[in-house]
Structures are given as structure tokens and as C-alpha cells.
Design an enzyme around this catalytic site. Structure first.
Site, PDB file in Angstrom:
ATOM      1  N   LYS A   1       0.847  -1.189   0.000  1.00 20.53           N
ATOM      2  CA  LYS A   1       0.000   0.000   0.000  1.00 20.53           C
ATOM      3  C   LYS A   1       0.886   1.244   0.000  1.00 20.53           C
ATOM      4  O   LYS A   1       1.757   1.398   0.864  1.00 20.53           O
ATOM      5  CB  LYS A   1      -0.908   0.008   1.236  1.00 20.53           C
TER       6      LYS A   1
ATOM      7  N   ASP B   1      -0.574  -1.170  -4.591  1.00 24.69           N
ATOM      8  CA  ASP B   1      -1.896  -0.542  -4.615  1.00 24.69           C
ATOM      9  C   ASP B   1      -1.752   0.910  -4.180  1.00 24.69           C
ATOM     10  O   ASP B   1      -1.432   1.186  -3.020  1.00 24.69           O
ATOM     11  CB  ASP B   1      -2.858  -1.286  -3.687  1.00 24.69           C
TER      12      ASP B   1
ATOM     13  N   LYS C   1     -14.319  -7.327  -6.583  1.00 27.61           N
ATOM     14  CA  LYS C   1     -14.621  -7.398  -5.158  1.00 27.61           C
ATOM     15  C   LYS C   1     -16.126  -7.565  -5.003  1.00 27.61           C
ATOM     16  O   LYS C   1     -16.902  -6.807  -5.599  1.00 27.61           O
ATOM     17  CB  LYS C   1     -14.160  -6.137  -4.425  1.00 27.61           C
TER      18      LYS C   1
END
Length: 321
Positions: A151, A176, A247
Site C-alpha cells: 500500500k 496498490d 470485489k
């Protein structure tokens, strides 16, 4: 006649979870329980403020459908009644499990799939200082992680990636950015990241402000997350992304997720399956999609102070089934 129960459950995290948009120390999930003739269908969704959702708004959406559900609402009808999002995901997955239970099956059998013995899943490195992210990567590798999801925001991008790569020389690394790289010079940044053998970058730019991705060729696949919710989105993204992140909480459940898999394959788009923070109950519903994915990121339960049944087993970089 069916019965339907809706509840909000607060799940404390074992440690803070940080991304470019902020830090969380707990997560509120909404759980749905359907009961019909002694058969139970359970599900869990995670409302997300990024998409204008709260636990209260999701419960309100579900409450409006309670009468229809109790009188036999089917999954096919549900797709046209609720929009894509967490509320539809919760109800869709509960109906899938209820159907499987009535047939004396699990989800795999209901979908005519064979459960694999194990699935590689990413271990997420929360956004933190360079030193802390290196330490987290070193710890993950020592426990057998083979896929690390980093991240990042705009700060110290290359420094953090270099540090993680130094302690994870054999691991697959994906990044990400959670829409945070709008002020970066992406072609040169992507070239620099390629030196660290990055396998994929997820959502570098804000949804709807990603036209520049059409203008150059990235040295790795770029994955649409916040830009891609349902199968209808995929065709218009194919000129700037090479991969989509499916998702269940974004697309509105397993039914639409499977539709997205089919559409992505038709358009030759690569597939990732991801998750919001949540328990094994939410992750287990996404596993049939994971078998079609190149990258799997279903490590939500490892961030929780305590998981919920059905307990998935996480070790050495895999979900064991």
C-alpha cells in the site's frame, strides 16, 4: 416462509490498517442470516465510505427488501432491484448459501466447481514509514508469504519499494496506490518500478481521471479497482487497464462477480480478486472467483483481532481449504 435477520458487527483490528485515504483500527460489517425450513444462509458485507456507504445505509437498503425476501425473492430478481454494492452482496451471498444448503451442498458444489487444496493470497503491507514497511515485509517473508501487496501514497514510493524488495528478493510484489498518484509522472515512475520487478500496479489514478493511461505502455499490467465495479464497466476500461479487481462488495455479490469473470475473459482482461476488511465469512464467498484470478488478495481476516466462522486457515502465504 423465510426469515431474515440483519445485524451490524464491529470487528476490532489487531493492528492499524493504513492506505492512501486513511487509517482504520476497526471495521463495521453487516451480516445477513436467512432461514428457511431449518436451512441457514449466512453472509457478510463491508460498507465503504468511498462508495457512499455506511452500516446504517446498508441496513436500511436491506430492511426495505425484508418482506420480498421472506416471500421468496430470488437472486435473479435481486440483481434488478438493488444496485451494485455492499447491500446486494450481503443478500446475494446469503441466497447462494441458502440455495446450496437446500441442495445439501457447499458453494463449490453448487457452482459445479472443485475446491482446490490451497490458494495463494497476497499479504498486505499497510501504508507506513519506510522502516516499518520493510520490517513488515521481512516478517511476512519469514512466515512464508510469497505475494506481497504494498500500500502506497505519494510519499517515498521508490524508497519503500526498494526496501521491501531488499528483504523479499523472491516474492511477487504488487502495488496498490488507491488513486493517489495523480501528481506523479507515471511513465517515468513505472519505468523505475519495473527495475524492482513489480508484477502489477493497482489503481494509480482517481476513477474517472485516468485517461493518461491510454497514452503509454506500462511495463506491467495496470489494474482497475475503484474504476471497475460491474461487468458493464469492463469494456470501457480495456483501452487503459489490462486487469480488473473483482470485489464482491463493489459488484454486489457472487452472481455479478461470476458475470465479471466471463466478461473479462471475453475481452481478454486479466483478473484479480480482492476484498474489503472483513472476516472469513466474507472471504469464503469470494473463493470460487479466486480460482479464476491471476492475483488473489483475500487476507482481510489476518488483520482482525478475532475472526468469525467459517474459519479459513491462513499460513505460508496461502489459504488452505
Amino acid at each position: 416462509m423465510r426469515r431474515m435477520q440483519i445485524e451490524v458487527v464491529d470487528l476490532p483490528l489487531a493492528r492499524p490498517f493504513a492506505i492512501a485515504r486513511g487509517t482504520r483500527t476497526s471495521v463495521s460489517v453487516v451480516r445477513v442470516t436467512l432461514e428457511e425450513a431449518g436451512i441457514i444462509g449466512l453472509s457478510e458485507c463491508t460498507p465503504t465510505l468511498r462508495y457512499g456507504e455506511t452500516a446504517e445505509s446498508v441496513c436500511a437498503q436491506l430492511a426495505l427488501l425484508k418482506e420480498a425476501v421472506c416471500h421468496g425473492l430470488q437472486r435473479e430478481e435481486l440483481q434488478h432491484i438493488l444496485p451494485a454494492g455492499s447491500a446486494r452482496n450481503a443478500l446475494d451471498c446469503a441466497l447462494w448459501r441458502l440455495q446450496a444448503g437446500r441442495q445439501g451442498q457447499d458453494l463449490w458444489q453448487s457452482l459445479q466447481q472443485v475446491s482446490p487444496r490451497k490458494i495463494v493470497t497476497a499479504e498486505t503491507l499497510s501504508l507506513d514509514s519506510t522502516a516499518n514497511m520493510i520490517a513488515a515485509a521481512e516478517d511476512a517473508v519469514s512466515r512464508g508469504a510469497v505475494l506481497l501487496k504494498i500500500k502506497l501514497d505519494q510519499e517515498n514510493i521508490l524508497q519503500k519499494v526498494a526496501g521491501v524488495r531488499s528483504v523479499a528478493p523472491e516474492s511477487t510484489l504488487v502495488i496498490d496506490a488507491n488513486e493517489s498518484w495523480e501528481n506523479q509522472e507515471l511513465p517515468s515512475l513505472f519505468t523505475a518500478l519495473a527495475d524492482y520487478r513489480i508484477a502489477m500496479v493497482e489503481q494509480p489514478l482517481p476513477a474517472g481521471r485516468d485517461d493518461i493511461l491510454r497514452t503509454f505502455h506500462a511495463p506491467f499490467p495496470v489494474c482497475a479497482d475503484e474504476s471497475c465495479h460491474t461487468a458493464e464497466d469492463i469494456a470501457r476500461l480495456a483501452d487503459r487497464y489490462q486487469m480488473i479487481n473483482i470485489k464482491l462488495d463493489k459488484c454486489g455479490g457472487l452472481t455479478e462477480a461470476l458475470n465479471m469473470v466471463s466478461t473479462a475473459r471475453e475481452l481478454q482482461m486479466r483478473i484479480m480478486v480482492g476484498c474489503m476488511l472483513g472476516s472469513s465469512l466474507a472471504m469464503e464467498a469470494a473463493l470460487p472467483v479466486a480460482t479464476a484470478a491471476e492475483f488473489v488478495d483475500l487476507d482481510g481476516p489476518v488483520w482482525l483481532a478475532g475472526d468469525s466462522s467459517p474459519f479459513l486457515s491462513y499460513s505460508r502465504g496461502h489459504i488452505w481449504l
